[in-house]
Design an enzyme around this catalytic site. Structure first.
Site, mmCIF file in Angstrom:
data_model
loop_
_atom_site.group_PDB
_atom_site.id
_atom_site.type_symbol
_atom_site.label_atom_id
_atom_site.label_comp_id
_atom_site.label_asym_id
_atom_site.label_seq_id
_atom_site.Cartn_x
_atom_site.Cartn_y
_atom_site.Cartn_z
ATOM 1 N N ASP A 32 -23.940 26.515 14.914
ATOM 2 C CA ASP A 32 -24.530 27.303 16.001
ATOM 3 C C ASP A 32 -23.743 27.064 17.287
ATOM 4 O O ASP A 32 -23.298 25.951 17.547
ATOM 5 C CB ASP A 32 -25.996 26.918 16.204
ATOM 6 C CG ASP A 32 -26.807 28.050 16.804
ATOM 7 O OD1 ASP A 32 -26.273 28.763 17.673
ATOM 8 O OD2 ASP A 32 -27.988 28.210 16.429
ATOM 9 N N HIS A 34 -24.752 28.419 20.559
ATOM 10 C CA HIS A 34 -25.488 28.768 21.775
ATOM 11 C C HIS A 34 -26.070 27.524 22.444
ATOM 12 O O HIS A 34 -26.698 26.701 21.787
ATOM 13 C CB HIS A 34 -26.593 29.764 21.446
ATOM 14 C CG HIS A 34 -26.066 31.048 20.893
ATOM 15 N ND1 HIS A 34 -25.716 32.108 21.692
ATOM 16 C CD2 HIS A 34 -25.790 31.433 19.628
ATOM 17 C CE1 HIS A 34 -25.256 33.099 20.940
ATOM 18 N NE2 HIS A 34 -25.300 32.713 19.689
ATOM 19 N N SER A 85 -29.930 27.794 11.638
ATOM 20 C CA SER A 85 -30.090 26.520 12.343
ATOM 21 C C SER A 85 -31.424 25.858 12.020
ATOM 22 O O SER A 85 -31.561 24.639 12.138
ATOM 23 C CB SER A 85 -29.975 26.736 13.853
ATOM 24 O OG SER A 85 -28.685 27.175 14.196
#
Length: 503
Positions: A32, A34, A85
């Protein structure tokens, strides 16, 4: 203010006048990319005298846990945006249990929820697992966990809350039965293809749009999600009238305009797009793609999923393939695809802010790059509808109407409610060659890098609309695995948040 205060905070620590509240290790999990929300959490905790160690993005479980031991972390915080995630967080929790960790585990990010934390993560790790809804609550949670006087009561209340959430979760599943996959298929969206007139795109194959002028994209920004990033709820522009935080929202907006002008004028931030169109036919839950209108042999297959919830009388169980004409209809239909990014050049901008210890402008720049990516997707979609696949040449919509999606056609993205399997991006990338053409790569969990990127499909049919597939029965997941040529276990792994059953 953080940049100004940091030297004083560090000086106090050196002089022993300030005792840290605890050490908190933060990381965006493996696969991931972000981290805006995590960064805001880190700043808030640091300003409340916690020592924050941020490992960044795409951090594997072993690195998180090794570093937690090395720095003797009091709390570990995990962040993630994409649905894969969620499983990675469960893996980290199981590793913490296996290795004998006793520190609390905080869970946060857009796809996380109290229910997922209670049902999937908490049973995996015997020590405290706390879902943190937003940055403003992080300090209170940390204080309750590390304060000996409040910890006991807080954990008792947490256990009671999780028990109730689990009970409601399993009870709701029993109260909301699914249709069989067969019956759901029989209740598909019915399109009258005999009355359909489809428009052929201006080209078949892919085309790259490089160095798109940011000045053209900025008017397409939807500002409401920008304010939500900063936990200022409300719709733009009415948010400025809010008596509690309207003035702060306006100040934030004005500062964002300055940064946007710098982005556009300096051309440091680059906007790129690649789009493509192909002849297509809807066959069951699949969409077959062809190189030309002869449609002799499909060269690619897109695998979609169908709603299985019990619908009210007259409402269909939708699948995206319903919006593409079947081969036997005699209608020549098409499908489009796109990948856009405004993330190239962002790292150079962020590096300058980091050198100045300017967390605020660093987070602001990331948030604006994300908004620009969404705006670029909107800009290109309008270009597609009116020029490149001109099925809506008479379209005349205001910016507000565009943001509210009052136009014909949709652009659903793999990994989101209408087509929730992130692995379908593999075919999307193969079709668009997005890594080479516009420099967008996929992580092992199918997140896009740069993070300020958007991708998806173009559908033109007037009936096409956004929806969520909802929960999936085992009968459909088995059929999906068969169609994709993968094992049931692999299909269940990527669709785990949507499963109606326990695999």
């Amino acid at each position: 203010s953080v940049a100004y205060l940091l030297p004083f905070i560090e000086a106090d620590k050196r002089e022993g006048d300030s005792k840290k509240q605890g050490t908190i290790l933060l990381a965006t999990v493996k696969g991931d990319v972000h981290d805006i929300g995590k960064n805001i959490v880190g700043v808030v905790l640091a300003c409340n005298n916690y020592e924050v160690i941020d490992l960044g993005v795409m951090v594997p479980a072993n690195k998180i846990l090794e570093e937690a031991k090395r720095v003797d972390a009091d709390i570990i915080g995990l962040s993630g945006l994409i649905t894969p995630s969620l499983d990675e967080m469960v893996h980290v929790a199981s590793e913490m249990e296996r290795l004998g960790f006793e520190v609390p585990l905080l869970i946060g990010g857009a796809t996380t929820s109290l229910t997922h934390s209670a049902v999937k993560i908490d049973p995996t790790y015997k020590n405290p697992v706390v879902h943190v809804l937003d940055a403003s609550r992080a300090v209170t949670v940390a204080e309750n966990l590390l304060n000996k006087e409040t910890r006991g009561k807080y954990l008792t209340e947490l256990k009671e809350r999780y028990d109730k959430v689990r009970e409601q979760h399993y009870g709701r599943r029993e109260a909301e039965p699914l249709l069989s996959f067969k019956k759901a298929c029989e209740n598909k969206e019915k399109c009258d293809w005999s009355q359909s007139v489809t428009q052929k795109p201006s080209f078949l194959g892919r085309k790259v749009f490089d160095n798109i002028d940011l000045h053209e994209i900025i008017p397409f920004i939807d500002w409401s999600p920008f304010f939500q990033t900063w936990e200022l709820p409300g719709l733009y522009p009415k948010i400025f009238e809010n008596p509690k935080f309207g003035s702060e929202a306006k100040k934030l907006f004005d500062e964002a305009q300055v940064i946007l002008k710098e982005f556009a004028d300096s051309k440091l931030l680059q906007a790129k797009a690649v789009i493509g169109f192909w002849a297509a036919s809807g066959e069951g839950e699949d969409i077959q793609l062809y190189t030309d209108d002869k449609r002799e042999k499909a060269f690619s297959t897109l695998h979609m999923l169908r709603q299985q919830m019990v619908r009210e009388t007259g409402l269909p169980n939708i699948c995206l393939s319903d919006f593409v004409a079947p081969k036997n209809s005699g209608v020549n239909d098409y499908i489009g695809a796109f990948a856009v990014t405004t993330g190239h050049g962002l790292e150079i901008i962020l590096e300058k802010y980091h050198k100045d210890h300017d967390d605020y402008h660093s987070i602001l720049a990331k948030a604006l790059a994300d908004r620009l990516a969404e705006a670029l997707a909107e800009y290109m979609h309008k270009k597609v509808r009116t020029e490149l696949w001109p099925y809506a040449t008479e379209e005349s919509l205001s910016t507000e109407q565009l943001i509210r999606e009052k136009y014909q056609g949709i652009r659903p993205a793999p990994g989101y409610p209408a087509c929730p399997d992130h692995t379908e991006k593999t075919e999307l990338w193969s079709l668009l060659n997005a890594d080479k053409e516009v420099g967008i790569t996929l992580t092992e969990s199918f997140a896009m890098w740069p993070a300020s990127s958007v991708s998806g499909w173009y559908f033109s049919h007037p009936k096409s609309r956004y929806f969520g597939v909802g929960k999936l029965g085992k009968d459909q997941v088995e059929d999906y695995a068969r169609r994709k040529g993968i094992s049931l276990g692999e299909a269940e792994r990527w669709l785990s948040p949507y499963l109606y059953y326990n695999p």
